[in-house]
Design an enzyme around this catalytic site. Structure first.
Site, PDB file in Angstrom:
ATOM      1  CG  LEU A 424      -1.980  -1.091   1.302  1.00 37.52           C
ATOM      2  CD1 LEU A 424      -2.727  -1.004   2.627  1.00 37.52           C
ATOM      3  CD2 LEU A 424      -2.947  -0.981   0.132  1.00 37.52           C
ATOM      4  N   GLY A 427       6.803   4.322   4.576  1.00 35.88           N
ATOM      5  CA  GLY A 427       7.143   5.538   5.313  1.00 35.88           C
ATOM      6  C   GLY A 427       8.479   5.380   5.990  1.00 35.88           C
ATOM      7  N   GLY A 430       8.823   1.850   7.754  1.00 36.54           N
ATOM      8  CA  GLY A 430       8.683   0.579   7.072  1.00 36.54           C
ATOM      9  C   GLY A 430       7.637   0.598   5.984  1.00 36.54           C
ATOM     10  CB  VAL A 432       1.599   0.037   4.916  1.00 34.39           C
ATOM     11  CG1 VAL A 432       0.189  -0.393   5.328  1.00 34.39           C
ATOM     12  CG2 VAL A 432       2.207   0.944   5.978  1.00 34.39           C
ATOM     13  CE  LYS A 446       4.504   1.955  11.375  1.00 33.72           C
ATOM     14  NZ  LYS A 446       4.169   2.991  12.366  1.00 33.72           N
ATOM     15  CG  ASP A 543       5.369  12.392  12.222  1.00 30.37           C
ATOM     16  OD1 ASP A 543       5.632  13.471  11.649  1.00 30.37           O
ATOM     17  OD2 ASP A 543       5.669  11.289  11.737  1.00 30.37           O
TER      18      ASP A 543
END
Length: 737
Positions: A424, A427, A430, A432, A446, A543
């Site tokens: 998918l 980031g 890692g 997803v 994730k 974040d």
């Protein structure tokens, strides 16, 4: 009532134009004045410091926040020892130095204000006055520990408080940032800001190589008698903020043509004297000798136009190897010796760094091996064996009762062996993957990268935190997997993925009409309000960005990625960290530069997200020299012209709705600008933000927003290049204390 006050004799109180409230007794004499009891502000004419007659030591104490006058975490006091200096301390019980002014004498602003300083039998007292009677100055200690002299200049019946100086501002401003016998240089952009004073070396070379100088430095020859003996001399540091002078002394020197030589001779005659400086100590420009006895701490480079020269005592060996005489003329050194030392130092750093990494890998491998030995093929294997306790590191940790533990084999089967076709996105922590459980439920997995900045601590944090949080605008965590050196989080699958994948895609963004964008903004605000105020624990996300906002099939937003979030109990609204995590452009200035984070840090990030949703433009899309610094700067420049002009920032795909939705769009833009104001205290809290978005609160005019990171002096070239790219990966950097 003040001691000695007789109410029956009659009394009067008068508030003067200076702001001083004075209580007089019947005979006309003053018995009490507010200037003797400051709160968070020093006004002109107020005497601040130690009154030796009464023994009173005045201090400033910050408010808890801009709208809460309760006792805050910061206070400012004058230390009368040695050469007097101001100390900003943090904490209500264990009070630790946080910032220190330079020792007296202090810098004056000849066109703004002047100060007087008394050091006599009556006390050690500081006061100031302005040159221009139309200018009023106050010195404020705000709720996040920033000392701010502010000026009010009345013109044509209008005026405003304007900050013309503040501290602490940079990492080098933090007290003892580079430890004992260390020196901090804020002008170093691409290298470590800490260095050791002449004759000293890092106490902990490994931490130093990792850019943590808090352990400071030690003498190169600790056990050598040459540290105080024949051949000692001085090496000069030019233009520095002089070290902590609590244990320094003023020394009388007979007037001569070379007061620095005389001062140095006196210092050499005392083995406890570690450094000296010659300063201009009074209005007559008389030069005086200041000497330090003991540890040197909190020395900072001031640049070529400020500070004083500090002469640091070194032994004969150091003086011969690397010397600057009292006239500041450097002696030659062997080029071969310099190159040899450089190669040796570089080799030492490389080997040390390798050993630390290898040690960490060994510890992690052992921990993962223990977890692998305890795993089973069933998705609830850990739960069946250990209840809610999961083996982490050297022990166990209790997790939320609803957290489900999946086996690696079940996750692999759900994602078709982590097929690229199921990917998918990715980031900073890692990749997803999309998956499907045997019961048909779709999931998003994730997978923590082994090379990512997120370690076990962030993984544990995210797993436990999300399990405790339940809100329609927060992503739902189904479970996790820790097996065979892998760490994974299993979420509910959201059909429309992340907000940035829709918002910045020219084809997909067309589906986001104004109603959907507005609902997304309100939904995010409700989620953050829940984190800040309505959940059992106060949570600061740290974040927030469009890539961490997921959208379900109905375009309802859900906040995700809690790996860097922090939890608080009680009324605590924030904290300070030495480890900065976040994404450039979304981080508030007080967090990015000083490590201060609070609920207002999330408010800043939310303001950036609002601007991106309204405009369809990434925060750091402006990278050319002739363009604004970022999206915030672009919107602010338009806002300053007029409200009609600011509508130019609205996403072109909303062109047909701009006129009909003019008031709503303008209200959202103004709310965003209020969220990204430079000063944290000026930003609204999330409850106020939600009311503003709903049109239930009158909006004040926004103040100057924060333009950060485009050309910030602490940014490396690599960081600056990243923040102008479309890569929105979370970054991590450490600040030593």
């Amino acid at each position: 009532m003040p001691m000695g006050f007789n109410a029956s004799a009659g009394a009067a109180a008068q508030l003067f134009d200076s702001g001083n409230l004075v209580l007089f007794h019947g005979g006309g004499g003053m018995v009490w004045q507010s200037f003797d009891h400051p709160t968070d502000t020093i006004l002109q004419g107020m005497k601040f410091g130690l009154n030796r007659t009464t023994g009173a030591l005045s201090s400033l104490t910050s408010w808890r926040s801009s709208d809460d006058p309760g006792t805050g975490d910061y206070s400012l006091k004058l230390d009368p020892r040695g050469s007097p200096q101001l100390f900003l301390v943090k904490g209500t019980t264990r009070r630790e130095p946080y910032w220190r002014s330079a020792p007296w004498p202090w810098k004056k602003y000849p066109h703004v204000y002047n100060y007087t300083f008394e050091n006599n039998e009556a006390g050690v007292l500081f006061s100031y006055h302005t040159y221009d009677p139309s200018v009023t100055i106050r010195i404020l200690l705000d709720g996040v520990g920033i000392l701010k002299p502010m000026a009010w200049h009345e013109r044509d019946g209008n005026g405003d408080w304007r900050e013309f100086w503040s501290a602490p501002k940079l990492r080098c401003d933090l007290y003892a940032h580079c430890g004992e016998y260390g020196s901090c240089d804020p002008l170093r952009v691409n290298t470590f800001e800490c260095s050791c004073l002449p004759g000293y070396e890092p106490k902990n070379p490994m931490e130093w190589s990792l850019r943590d100088g808090s352990d400071g430095c030690v003498s190169k020859r600790v056990n050598s008698s040459s540290t105080c003996g024949e051949g000692d001399g001085f090496l000069r540091l030019e233009h520095v903020k002089l070290p902590d002078s609590s244990h320094a002394i003023w020394v009388d020197v007979l007037l001569s043509s070379s007061i620095d030589l005389e001062c140095g001779k006196i210092c050499l005659s005392n083995c406890s004297c570690s450094a000296y400086a010659v300063v201009n100590a009074n209005e007559e420009k008389k030069m005086l000798c200041l000497q330090w006895h003991g540890v040197l701490v909190d020395t900072t480079n001031r640049g070529a136009t400020d500070g004083y020269d500090l002469y640091v005592r070194v032994d004969a060996v150091e003086l011969a190897r690397r010397s600057t005489d009292l006239d500041g003329l450097p002696k030659r050194r062997s080029m071969v010796a310099v190159m040899g030392a450089s190669v040796t130092a570089a080799w030492f750093v490389i080997v040390s760094f390798y050993l630390v990494l290898r040690r960490k890998r060994q510890v992690k491998d052992k921990a993962n091996s223990r977890r692998s030995d305890q795993s089973t093929d069933g998705s609830l294997g850990y739960r069946e064996r250990m209840g809610n306790e999961l083996p982490i590191g050297s022990g166990t940790r209790t997790y939320h009762q609803d957290l489900r533990f999946f086996s690696l084999s079940s996750i692999s089967a759900a994602t078709d062996d982590f097929s690229p076709a199921h990917k998918l996105g990715h980031g900073g922590f890692g990749v997803v993957y999309k998956g499907q459980l045997p019961d048909g439920q779709e999931i998003a997995v994730k997978v923590l990268s082994k090379n990512s900045g997120q370690g076990t601590e962030e993984f544990e944090n995210e797993a436990e935190l999300i399990a405790k949080l339940q809100h329609r605008n927060l992503v739902k965590l189904l479970g996790c997997c820790i097996e065979h050196h892998q760490q994974m989080l299993v979420y509910e699958y959201l059909a429309n993925r992340s907000l940035d994948s829709v918002l910045f895609d020219e084809t997909r963004k067309v589906s986001l009409d104004w109603n959907k964008r507005y609902n997304i903004m309100v939904g995010i605000a409700r989620g953050i309000l829940y984190l800040h105020q309505d959940s059992r624990l106060r949570v600061i996300h740290r974040d927030l960005k469009t890539s961490n906002i997921l959208l379900d099939a109905d375009m309802n937003p859900k906040i995700s990625d809690f790996g860097t979030a922090r939890m608080f109990k009680g009324d605590l609204l924030g904290d300070r960290t030495h480890r900065i995590v976040g994404t450039y452009g979304y981080m508030s200035p007080e967090y990015a530069v000083l490590g201060h984070f609070s609920t207002k840090s999330d408010v800043f990030s939310f303001g950036v997200v609002l601007l991106e949703i309204i405009s369809g433009i990434r925060i750091n899309a402006f990278c050319e020299e002739d363009q604004p610094q970022n999206l915030i700067g672009h919107v602010w420049e338009l806002w300053k012209v007029d409200t009609e002009r600011v509508m130019q920032v609205v996403d072109p795909s909303l062109e047909d709705e701009k006129e009909k939705r003019f008031e709503d769009i303008l209200r959202c833009i103004q709310t965003a600008l209020l969220c990204v104001q430079e000063k944290a205290d000026d930003r609204p809290d999330m409850l106020a933000v939600l009311l503003m978005l709903n049109g239930e609160r009158t909006l004040p005019p926004p103040k100057q927003p924060a333009f950060i990171f485009r050309e910030h002096p602490l940014m490396s070239e690599q960081q600056e290049e990243e923040q102008c790219s479309i890569n929105q990966v979370t970054i991590t950097m450490s600040l030593s204390r």
